[in-house]
Design a protein around this motif. Structure first.
Motif, PDB file in Angstrom:
ATOM      1  N   VAL A  90       0.531  -1.081   0.018  1.00 33.24           N
ATOM      2  CA  VAL A  90      -0.076  -0.021   0.021  1.00 33.24           C
ATOM      3  C   VAL A  90       0.821   1.426  -0.086  1.00 33.24           C
ATOM      4  O   VAL A  90       0.538   2.153  -0.591  1.00 33.24           O
ATOM      5  CB  VAL A  90      -0.907  -0.007   1.412  1.00 33.24           C
ATOM      6  N   ALA A  91       1.965   1.279   0.689  1.00 37.74           N
ATOM      7  CA  ALA A  91       2.699   2.275   0.719  1.00 37.74           C
ATOM      8  C   ALA A  91       3.580   2.620  -0.637  1.00 37.74           C
ATOM      9  O   ALA A  91       3.510   3.705  -0.798  1.00 37.74           O
ATOM     10  CB  ALA A  91       3.785   2.359   1.887  1.00 37.74           C
ATOM     11  N   GLY A  92       3.946   1.491  -1.022  1.00 37.12           N
ATOM     12  CA  GLY A  92       4.505   1.704  -2.464  1.00 37.12           C
ATOM     13  C   GLY A  92       3.712   1.928  -3.475  1.00 37.12           C
ATOM     14  O   GLY A  92       4.017   2.928  -4.259  1.00 37.12           O
ATOM     15  N   LEU A  93       2.366   1.395  -3.385  1.00 37.49           N
ATOM     16  CA  LEU A  93       1.583   2.213  -4.441  1.00 37.49           C
ATOM     17  C   LEU A  93       1.309   3.498  -4.154  1.00 37.49           C
ATOM     18  O   LEU A  93       1.045   4.572  -5.195  1.00 37.49           O
ATOM     19  CB  LEU A  93      -0.095   1.354  -4.358  1.00 37.49           C
ATOM     20  N   PHE A  94       1.096   4.047  -3.145  1.00 31.64           N
ATOM     21  CA  PHE A  94       0.980   5.400  -2.634  1.00 31.64           C
ATOM     22  C   PHE A  94       1.910   6.472  -3.356  1.00 31.64           C
ATOM     23  O   PHE A  94       1.907   7.151  -3.906  1.00 31.64           O
ATOM     24  CB  PHE A  94       0.803   5.654  -1.187  1.00 31.64           C
ATOM     25  N   ARG A 125      -8.193   6.873  -2.648  1.00 35.87           N
ATOM     26  CA  ARG A 125      -7.891   7.372  -1.103  1.00 35.87           C
ATOM     27  C   ARG A 125      -8.383   6.561  -0.157  1.00 35.87           C
ATOM     28  O   ARG A 125      -7.543   6.010   0.942  1.00 35.87           O
ATOM     29  CB  ARG A 125      -8.062   8.757  -1.061  1.00 35.87           C
ATOM     30  N   TYR A 126      -9.778   6.531  -0.116  1.00 31.22           N
ATOM     31  CA  TYR A 126     -10.529   5.620   1.056  1.00 31.22           C
ATOM     32  C   TYR A 126      -9.908   4.154   0.950  1.00 31.22           C
ATOM     33  O   TYR A 126      -9.635   3.265   1.864  1.00 31.22           O
ATOM     34  CB  TYR A 126     -11.939   5.735   0.881  1.00 31.22           C
ATOM     35  N   VAL A 127      -9.846   3.607  -0.449  1.00 25.70           N
ATOM     36  CA  VAL A 127      -9.395   2.172  -0.682  1.00 25.70           C
ATOM     37  C   VAL A 127      -7.868   1.901  -0.040  1.00 25.70           C
ATOM     38  O   VAL A 127      -7.564   1.035   0.672  1.00 25.70           O
ATOM     39  CB  VAL A 127      -9.252   1.927  -2.061  1.00 25.70           C
ATOM     40  N   LEU A 128      -7.259   2.734  -0.225  1.00 30.33           N
ATOM     41  CA  LEU A 128      -5.434   2.737   0.048  1.00 30.33           C
ATOM     42  C   LEU A 128      -5.677   3.070   1.879  1.00 30.33           C
ATOM     43  O   LEU A 128      -4.933   2.330   2.408  1.00 30.33           O
ATOM     44  CB  LEU A 128      -4.687   4.017  -0.532  1.00 30.33           C
ATOM     45  N   ALA A 129      -6.371   3.968   2.218  1.00 36.32           N
ATOM     46  CA  ALA A 129      -6.263   3.989   3.658  1.00 36.32           C
ATOM     47  C   ALA A 129      -6.955   3.133   4.281  1.00 36.32           C
ATOM     48  O   ALA A 129      -6.680   2.463   5.322  1.00 36.32           O
ATOM     49  CB  ALA A 129      -7.045   5.499   4.036  1.00 36.32           C
ATOM     50  N   GLY A 130      -8.069   2.401   3.922  1.00 36.10           N
ATOM     51  CA  GLY A 130      -8.890   1.249   4.290  1.00 36.10           C
ATOM     52  C   GLY A 130      -7.922   0.053   4.426  1.00 36.10           C
ATOM     53  O   GLY A 130      -7.642  -0.540   5.611  1.00 36.10           O
ATOM     54  N   VAL A 131      -7.391  -0.120   3.306  1.00 38.22           N
ATOM     55  CA  VAL A 131      -6.435  -1.489   3.249  1.00 38.22           C
ATOM     56  C   VAL A 131      -5.365  -1.458   4.136  1.00 38.22           C
ATOM     57  O   VAL A 131      -4.884  -2.300   4.791  1.00 38.22           O
ATOM     58  CB  VAL A 131      -6.137  -1.694   1.687  1.00 38.22           C
ATOM     59  N   GLY A 132      -4.730  -0.124   4.272  1.00 38.32           N
ATOM     60  CA  GLY A 132      -3.425   0.134   4.826  1.00 38.32           C
ATOM     61  C   GLY A 132      -3.705   0.134   6.450  1.00 38.32           C
ATOM     62  O   GLY A 132      -3.053  -0.608   7.330  1.00 38.32           O
ATOM     63  N   GLY A 133      -4.883   0.532   6.678  1.00 40.04           N
ATOM     64  CA  GLY A 133      -5.370   0.627   8.038  1.00 40.04           C
ATOM     65  C   GLY A 133      -5.607  -0.683   8.528  1.00 40.04           C
ATOM     66  O   GLY A 133      -5.303  -0.922   9.601  1.00 40.04           O
ATOM     67  N   LEU A 134      -6.344  -1.351   7.916  1.00 34.99           N
ATOM     68  CA  LEU A 134      -6.672  -2.914   8.359  1.00 34.99           C
ATOM     69  C   LEU A 134      -5.669  -3.923   8.089  1.00 34.99           C
ATOM     70  O   LEU A 134      -5.386  -4.621   9.342  1.00 34.99           O
ATOM     71  CB  LEU A 134      -7.772  -3.537   7.372  1.00 34.99           C
ATOM     72  N   VAL A 136      -3.582  11.987  -5.397  1.00 33.19           N
ATOM     73  CA  VAL A 136      -3.993  10.534  -5.837  1.00 33.19           C
ATOM     74  C   VAL A 136      -4.846  10.430  -6.897  1.00 33.19           C
ATOM     75  O   VAL A 136      -5.918  10.794  -6.755  1.00 33.19           O
ATOM     76  CB  VAL A 136      -4.405   9.840  -4.545  1.00 33.19           C
ATOM     77  N   PRO A 137      -4.616   9.698  -7.927  1.00 34.26           N
ATOM     78  CA  PRO A 137      -5.418   9.465  -9.121  1.00 34.26           C
ATOM     79  C   PRO A 137      -6.662   8.606  -8.755  1.00 34.26           C
ATOM     80  O   PRO A 137      -6.699   7.877  -7.805  1.00 34.26           O
ATOM     81  CB  PRO A 137      -4.600   8.926 -10.003  1.00 34.26           C
ATOM     82  N   GLY A 138      -7.877   9.172  -9.294  1.00 33.52           N
ATOM     83  CA  GLY A 138      -9.095   8.486  -8.907  1.00 33.52           C
ATOM     84  C   GLY A 138      -9.843   9.167  -7.759  1.00 33.52           C
ATOM     85  O   GLY A 138     -10.810   8.651  -7.353  1.00 33.52           O
ATOM     86  N   GLY A 139      -9.082   9.958  -7.192  1.00 30.60           N
ATOM     87  CA  GLY A 139      -9.853  10.849  -5.971  1.00 30.60           C
ATOM     88  C   GLY A 139     -10.210  10.258  -4.833  1.00 30.60           C
ATOM     89  O   GLY A 139      -9.322   9.390  -4.296  1.00 30.60           O
ATOM     90  N   VAL A 140     -11.380  10.265  -4.419  1.00 32.21           N
ATOM     91  CA  VAL A 140     -11.587  10.117  -2.858  1.00 32.21           C
ATOM     92  C   VAL A 140     -11.842   8.498  -2.799  1.00 32.21           C
ATOM     93  O   VAL A 140     -11.395   7.971  -1.830  1.00 32.21           O
ATOM     94  CB  VAL A 140     -12.910  10.720  -2.473  1.00 32.21           C
ATOM     95  N   VAL A 141     -12.243   7.874  -3.857  1.00 33.98           N
ATOM     96  CA  VAL A 141     -12.361   6.633  -3.753  1.00 33.98           C
ATOM     97  C   VAL A 141     -11.266   5.901  -3.659  1.00 33.98           C
ATOM     98  O   VAL A 141     -11.005   4.839  -2.728  1.00 33.98           O
ATOM     99  CB  VAL A 141     -13.393   5.766  -4.956  1.00 33.98           C
TER     100      VAL A 141
END
Length: 159
Positions: free
Chosen positions: A102-106, A134-143, A127-132
């Protein structure tokens, strides 16, 4: 995670013949110390049948009396005691790997971390793709980060 779940390797039983403690040298050249390592040797019999393996050696969490039956998984190169600690540590490793991806993708998507790249806030807005996305990256990284913490916490409790 494929070994403890039985998707790879052969599950079976090791009947202990003897256990011993050896001291393994660990650490850097300046701060070297010895760590005790318990190993048990015995006869391994796979649950699915087949030939028994004599003199199978496995690293164990403690010494066991001769005749004790241990649940063991035969991997490609060695024998492993499948216990709760092994499963939780494997889960923690998988979760750390997910955090790294996730960090590498970011960084790859935003240019964050490059020489003249943006700061964290600017990169987060970029982040390309906007809010969606960002939420996916934050959600997967957080979990994944929560998974690491939970696995290490339970591993510490299990000991």
């Amino acid at each position: 995670m494929s070994y403890p779940n039985g998707h790879k390797g052969d599950a079976g039983t090791l009947i202990v013949q003897e256990c011993r403690t050896q001291f393994e040298r660990v650490g850097s050249s300046r701060h070297r110390h010895a760590r005790p390592v318990d190993t048990c040797t015995g006869t391994f019999r796979a649950d699915r049948g087949g030939a028994a393996v004599e003199d199978a050696t496995v690293e164990t969490p403690a010494k066991f009396e001769p005749g004790t039956e241990l649940g063991v998984q035969k991997t490609d190169h060695r024998f492993v005691v499948i216990d709760e600690q092994w499963i939780w540590r494997s889960l923690a490793i998988v979760c750390v790997a997910v955090c790294a991806v996730v960090a590498g993708l970011f960084c790859l998507l935003t240019g964050f971390g490059s020489r003249r790249g943006p700061g964290v806030r600017e990169a987060w807005r970029r982040v390309p793709g906007g809010v969606v996305v960002r939420y996916v990256l934050a959600g997967v990284g957080g979990l994944a980060a929560l998974g690491v913490g939970a696995a290490l916490l339970v591993d510490g409790i299990v000991r």
